[in-house]
Design an enzyme around this catalytic site. Structure first.
Site, PDB file in Angstrom:
ATOM      1  N   LYS A 145       8.163 -13.043   4.637  1.00 37.68           N
ATOM      2  CA  LYS A 145       8.416 -11.992   5.640  1.00 37.68           C
ATOM      3  C   LYS A 145       7.043 -11.572   6.164  1.00 37.68           C
ATOM      4  O   LYS A 145       6.316 -10.826   5.517  1.00 37.68           O
ATOM      5  CB  LYS A 145       9.127 -10.806   4.976  1.00 37.68           C
ATOM      6  CG  LYS A 145      10.074 -10.043   5.880  1.00 37.68           C
ATOM      7  CD  LYS A 145       9.420  -9.380   7.076  1.00 37.68           C
ATOM      8  CE  LYS A 145       8.781  -8.055   6.697  1.00 37.68           C
ATOM      9  NZ  LYS A 145       8.016  -7.484   7.840  1.00 37.68           N
ATOM     10  N   GLU A 156      -1.042  -6.974  -3.933  1.00 41.53           N
ATOM     11  CA  GLU A 156      -2.406  -6.886  -3.392  1.00 41.53           C
ATOM     12  C   GLU A 156      -2.418  -5.713  -2.426  1.00 41.53           C
ATOM     13  O   GLU A 156      -1.836  -5.806  -1.341  1.00 41.53           O
ATOM     14  CB  GLU A 156      -2.778  -8.181  -2.654  1.00 41.53           C
ATOM     15  CG  GLU A 156      -2.840  -9.410  -3.521  1.00 41.53           C
ATOM     16  CD  GLU A 156      -3.994  -9.385  -4.505  1.00 41.53           C
ATOM     17  OE1 GLU A 156      -4.892  -8.534  -4.352  1.00 41.53           O
ATOM     18  OE2 GLU A 156      -3.990 -10.195  -5.432  1.00 41.53           O
ATOM     19  N   GLU A 215      -7.950   5.568   2.374  1.00 45.11           N
ATOM     20  CA  GLU A 215      -8.169   4.347   3.152  1.00 45.11           C
ATOM     21  C   GLU A 215      -7.864   4.636   4.627  1.00 45.11           C
ATOM     22  O   GLU A 215      -6.757   5.062   4.961  1.00 45.11           O
ATOM     23  CB  GLU A 215      -7.238   3.236   2.648  1.00 45.11           C
ATOM     24  CG  GLU A 215      -7.463   1.921   3.365  1.00 45.11           C
ATOM     25  CD  GLU A 215      -6.535   0.810   2.890  1.00 45.11           C
ATOM     26  OE1 GLU A 215      -5.322   1.050   2.792  1.00 45.11           O
ATOM     27  OE2 GLU A 215      -7.026  -0.300   2.634  1.00 45.11           O
ATOM     28  N   CYS A 250      -8.846  -5.250   3.697  1.00 46.46           N
ATOM     29  CA  CYS A 250      -8.489  -4.483   2.497  1.00 46.46           C
ATOM     30  C   CYS A 250      -9.720  -4.139   1.668  1.00 46.46           C
ATOM     31  O   CYS A 250      -9.796  -3.076   1.067  1.00 46.46           O
ATOM     32  CB  CYS A 250      -7.483  -5.265   1.663  1.00 46.46           C
ATOM     33  SG  CYS A 250      -7.999  -6.947   1.325  1.00 46.46           S
TER      34      CYS A 250
HETATM   35  P1  NAD Z   1       2.374  -2.102   4.965  1.00 50.62           P
HETATM   36  O1  NAD Z   1       2.480  -1.838   3.504  1.00 50.62           O
HETATM   37  O2  NAD Z   1       2.872  -1.072   5.905  1.00 50.62           O
HETATM   38  O3  NAD Z   1       3.165  -3.439   5.348  1.00 50.62           O
HETATM   39  C1  NAD Z   1       2.929  -4.654   4.664  1.00 50.62           C
HETATM   40  C2  NAD Z   1       4.195  -5.486   4.707  1.00 50.62           C
HETATM   41  O4  NAD Z   1       5.219  -4.792   4.011  1.00 50.62           O
HETATM   42  C3  NAD Z   1       4.722  -5.758   6.116  1.00 50.62           C
HETATM   43  O5  NAD Z   1       5.236  -7.073   6.165  1.00 50.62           O
HETATM   44  C4  NAD Z   1       5.844  -4.756   6.238  1.00 50.62           C
HETATM   45  O6  NAD Z   1       6.842  -5.167   7.135  1.00 50.62           O
HETATM   46  C5  NAD Z   1       6.373  -4.715   4.823  1.00 50.62           C
HETATM   47  N1  NAD Z   1       7.103  -3.487   4.480  1.00 50.62           N
HETATM   48  C6  NAD Z   1       6.962  -2.257   5.014  1.00 50.62           C
HETATM   49  N2  NAD Z   1       7.858  -1.413   4.461  1.00 50.62           N
HETATM   50  C7  NAD Z   1       8.554  -2.124   3.546  1.00 50.62           C
HETATM   51  C8  NAD Z   1       9.607  -1.811   2.643  1.00 50.62           C
HETATM   52  N3  NAD Z   1      10.133  -0.595   2.578  1.00 50.62           N
HETATM   53  N4  NAD Z   1      10.068  -2.781   1.837  1.00 50.62           N
HETATM   54  C9  NAD Z   1       9.544  -4.025   1.886  1.00 50.62           C
HETATM   55  N5  NAD Z   1       8.564  -4.391   2.728  1.00 50.62           N
HETATM   56  C10 NAD Z   1       8.081  -3.449   3.555  1.00 50.62           C
HETATM   57  O7  NAD Z   1       0.861  -2.467   5.205  1.00 50.62           O
HETATM   58  P2  NAD Z   1       0.142  -2.833   6.573  1.00 50.62           P
HETATM   59  O8  NAD Z   1      -0.064  -1.575   7.332  1.00 50.62           O
HETATM   60  O9  NAD Z   1       0.859  -3.958   7.217  1.00 50.62           O
HETATM   61  O10 NAD Z   1      -1.255  -3.417   6.047  1.00 50.62           O
HETATM   62  C11 NAD Z   1      -2.336  -2.641   5.745  1.00 50.62           C
HETATM   63  C12 NAD Z   1      -2.460  -2.461   4.255  1.00 50.62           C
HETATM   64  O11 NAD Z   1      -2.518  -3.731   3.599  1.00 50.62           O
HETATM   65  C13 NAD Z   1      -3.761  -1.778   3.891  1.00 50.62           C
HETATM   66  O12 NAD Z   1      -3.512  -0.804   2.907  1.00 50.62           O
HETATM   67  C14 NAD Z   1      -4.611  -2.909   3.325  1.00 50.62           C
HETATM   68  O13 NAD Z   1      -5.620  -2.483   2.455  1.00 50.62           O
HETATM   69  C15 NAD Z   1      -3.576  -3.742   2.660  1.00 50.62           C
HETATM   70  N6  NAD Z   1      -4.075  -5.113   2.439  1.00 50.62           N
HETATM   71  C16 NAD Z   1      -4.384  -5.520   1.170  1.00 50.62           C
HETATM   72  C17 NAD Z   1      -4.905  -6.800   0.935  1.00 50.62           C
HETATM   73  C18 NAD Z   1      -5.276  -7.266  -0.455  1.00 50.62           C
HETATM   74  O14 NAD Z   1      -5.433  -8.467  -0.653  1.00 50.62           O
HETATM   75  N7  NAD Z   1      -5.412  -6.376  -1.425  1.00 50.62           N
HETATM   76  C19 NAD Z   1      -5.090  -7.665   2.012  1.00 50.62           C
HETATM   77  C20 NAD Z   1      -4.763  -7.229   3.299  1.00 50.62           C
HETATM   78  C21 NAD Z   1      -4.250  -5.947   3.492  1.00 50.62           C
END
Ligand code: NAD
Length: 497
Positions: A196, A271, A401, A305
């Site tokens: 997804k 992650e 963050e 991240c």
């Molecule tokens: P997000 O958590 O809003 O979304 C990430 C994914 O989760 C998307 O595909 C989204 O559609 C899905 N999602 C959202 N709500 C959900 C739910 N209720 N149930 C299941 N899936 C759901 O994050 P974002 O805004 O897309 O990304 C930014 C975040 O990602 C930042 O906090 C960043 O630090 C983190 N990040 C971490 C890493 C790592 O390797 N640690 C790498 C990249 C980004």
């Protein structure tokens, strides 16, 4: 036309066609016909429509992935063939690198030129690294003692087996690379996958799905469901027939996914977010450190991240180092990622632009000094590279963050102070130390509470090095041998001979 710069005709053709998701070997719309509109972050204009998968679409994708996992064509495939398929897939990414990079640029806002040499090339390298693991997955043999079974001879061994159907949910900041970090170990070990992608950035995942089919993977081994996190992501994370969830995204959503996983004992890797410190010691090459600190926060518009979003500089060099970073920030050209001379593109969405800007406003209200940037503009979702000083270590700008091009800078006095400040945060993803004092650096490394520590560099990732977080930055590791462990189960076998 999506920008003033030339698009590869194949990118144009990809964008012109109706987008569908891959389930098994079929390209499907959502069963209820729902769609999501994607926007080009550089202009705010609509870019494409993709299916918005419902619960039923996710059910179908998981059922197809389950069937493919149990199906002998995939489950009985020899490791060498899995290795060769991953190599073939990497070759296809290499062939279509420009198309993939342009899709990342138009969908995410990042530089197409950088995406080609970073996002796409790192994806290729990672898939090839994981291809090597397919033939090196090992169990062990054991001489058991069996005190309650004194008679007889025994043969005992431990098998390492593919975990099964993997539900992968990823963020929008590195759409292709994050997908490949999940796909590589899953396909090396013999799992099947339902991916997804993020709501905002599914295009490179759809292109990747096309290449997976072209590489010759059996139908159902890789499936992509596009749609929202609240519907498609939630359905996947709660699905009882998913054996492992692997998630990259925010800590808030990660916690929800972790809790859902526990209900069904689904294996889970998370992650999550970060607020990584960049620590500049007084003995460092200060010019190099300033350039490194600028790139640690401003690369990918700060949407990384492990971005170095907290800068700690030894007090007597603070103004000097911050001044150099401000000069670098002021010299950055902002614009469309299709322009190779642009150093910083837009943020992913209007929502993210507002969110990042609201932190800058908050900083102003709290009395911070805006050393540079501090403005947003459009059309498109731009925020100027920003450096804030005079911020409190305990305030929201240092503790939370922001996920944008905003650096907060704080002075420190000695090593004790630097370690204390670096660890004083709920996250623990990465940290960099800039110094030429080897003894001091080695004393600091074990004391830093983060999954990665870089010395005289930042955000330097390699397929062989496990990547993941301490504390609220996550659970489990991606890359390296650790990734293989997270996609396999151990089975102990005892034979009385
Ligand atoms: P997000 O958590 O809003 O979304 C990430 C994914 O989760 C998307 O595909 C989204 O559609 C899905 N999602 C959202 N709500 C959900 C739910 N209720 N149930 C299941 N899936 C759901 O994050 P974002 O805004 O897309 O990304 C930014 C975040 O990602 C930042 O906090 C960043 O630090 C983190 N990040 C971490 C890493 C790592 O390797 N640690 C790498 C990249 C980004």
């Amino acid at each position: 036309m999506h920008s003033t710069f030339a698009l590869n005709p194949q990118t144009e053709a990809f964008l012109a066609r109706p987008q569908k998701m891959l389930i098994g070997e079929q390209w499907l719309t959502a069963r209820d016909g729902s769609t999501l509109t994607l926007r080009n972050p550089a202009t705010g204009q609509p870019l494409a429509e993709v299916p918005a998968a419902s619960h039923e679409d996710v059910d179908l994708a998981v059922a197809v992935a389950r069937q493919a996992f149990e199906d002998s064509a995939w489950s009985r495939m020899r490791p060498r063939e899995r290795q060769n398929l991953l190599w073939r897939l990497a070759d296809l990414l290499e062939r279509d690198a420009q198309i993939l990079a342009q899709l990342e640029c138009l969908n995410n806002g990042k530089s197409a030129a950088v995406a080609q040499v970073m996002d796409v090339q790192l994806s290729i390298d990672f898939l090839r690294y994981m291809a090597g693991w397919a033939t090196k997955i090992q169990g062990s043999t054991v001489d058991p003692s069996l005190p309650l079974m004194p008679e007889g001879d025994f043969h005992a061994f431990v098998r390492r087996e593919a975990v099964g159907v993997v539900g992968a949910i990823v963020a929008w900041n590195f759409p292709l690379l994050l997908a490949c970090w999940k796909l590589g170990p899953a396909l090396a070990t013999g799992c099947t996958v339902v991916l997804k992608p993020a709501d905002e950035t599914p295009l490179s995942a759809l292109k990747l799905a096309e290449l997976v089919l072209e590489a010759g993977y059996p139908a159902g081994v890789f499936n992509v469901v596009t749609g929202t996190g609240a519907v498609a992501g939630a359905a996947l994370s709660r699905h009882p027939d998913v054996d492992k969830l692997t998630f990259t995204g925010s800590t808030e959503v990660g916690k929800m996914i972790g809790k859902a996983a526990m209900d069904s004992m689904t294996r889970v890797t998370l992650e999550l977010g970060g607020k990584s410190p960049t620590i500049v010691m007084g003995d460092a090459d200060l010019k190099q450190a300033a350039a490194g600190a600028a790139s640690a926060i401003f690369f990918n518009q700060g949407q990384v991240c492990c971005a170095g979003s907290r800068l700690y500089v030894q007090r007597k060099h603070f103004d000097n180092v911050v001044g150099d970073i401000v000069d670098i920030a002021n010299g950055m050209k902002l614009g469309s990622g299709m322009d190779p001379s642009v150093a910083m593109g837009p943020l992913i969405s209007a929502r993210q632009q507002e969110r990042v800007y609201s932190y800058i406003e908050r900083g102003r209200e709290l009395g911070a000094t805006v050393a540079c940037g501090g403005e947003m503009f459009g059309p498109g979702y731009f925020v100027k590279p920003t450096v804030l000083t005079g911020v409190s270590q305990h305030g929201p700008l240092v503790q939370e963050e922001i996920f944008g091009p905003v650096l907060v800078a704080v002075p420190f006095d000695d090593i004790e102070d630097a370690v204390r400040l670096a660890n004083d945060n709920r996250y623990g993803l990465g940290a960099s130390i800039w110094s030429n004092d080897l003894a001091a650096v080695h004393r600091m490394i074990p004391r830093i509470k983060s999954g990665s520590v870089w010395v005289n560099c930042h955000s330097a990732l390699d397929p062989s090095l496990p990547f993941g977080g301490y504390k609220m930055s996550g659970l489990g590791r991606e890359m390296g041998a650790a990734a293989i462990e997270h996609y396999t189960e151990l089975k102990s076998v005892l034979i009385k001979v």
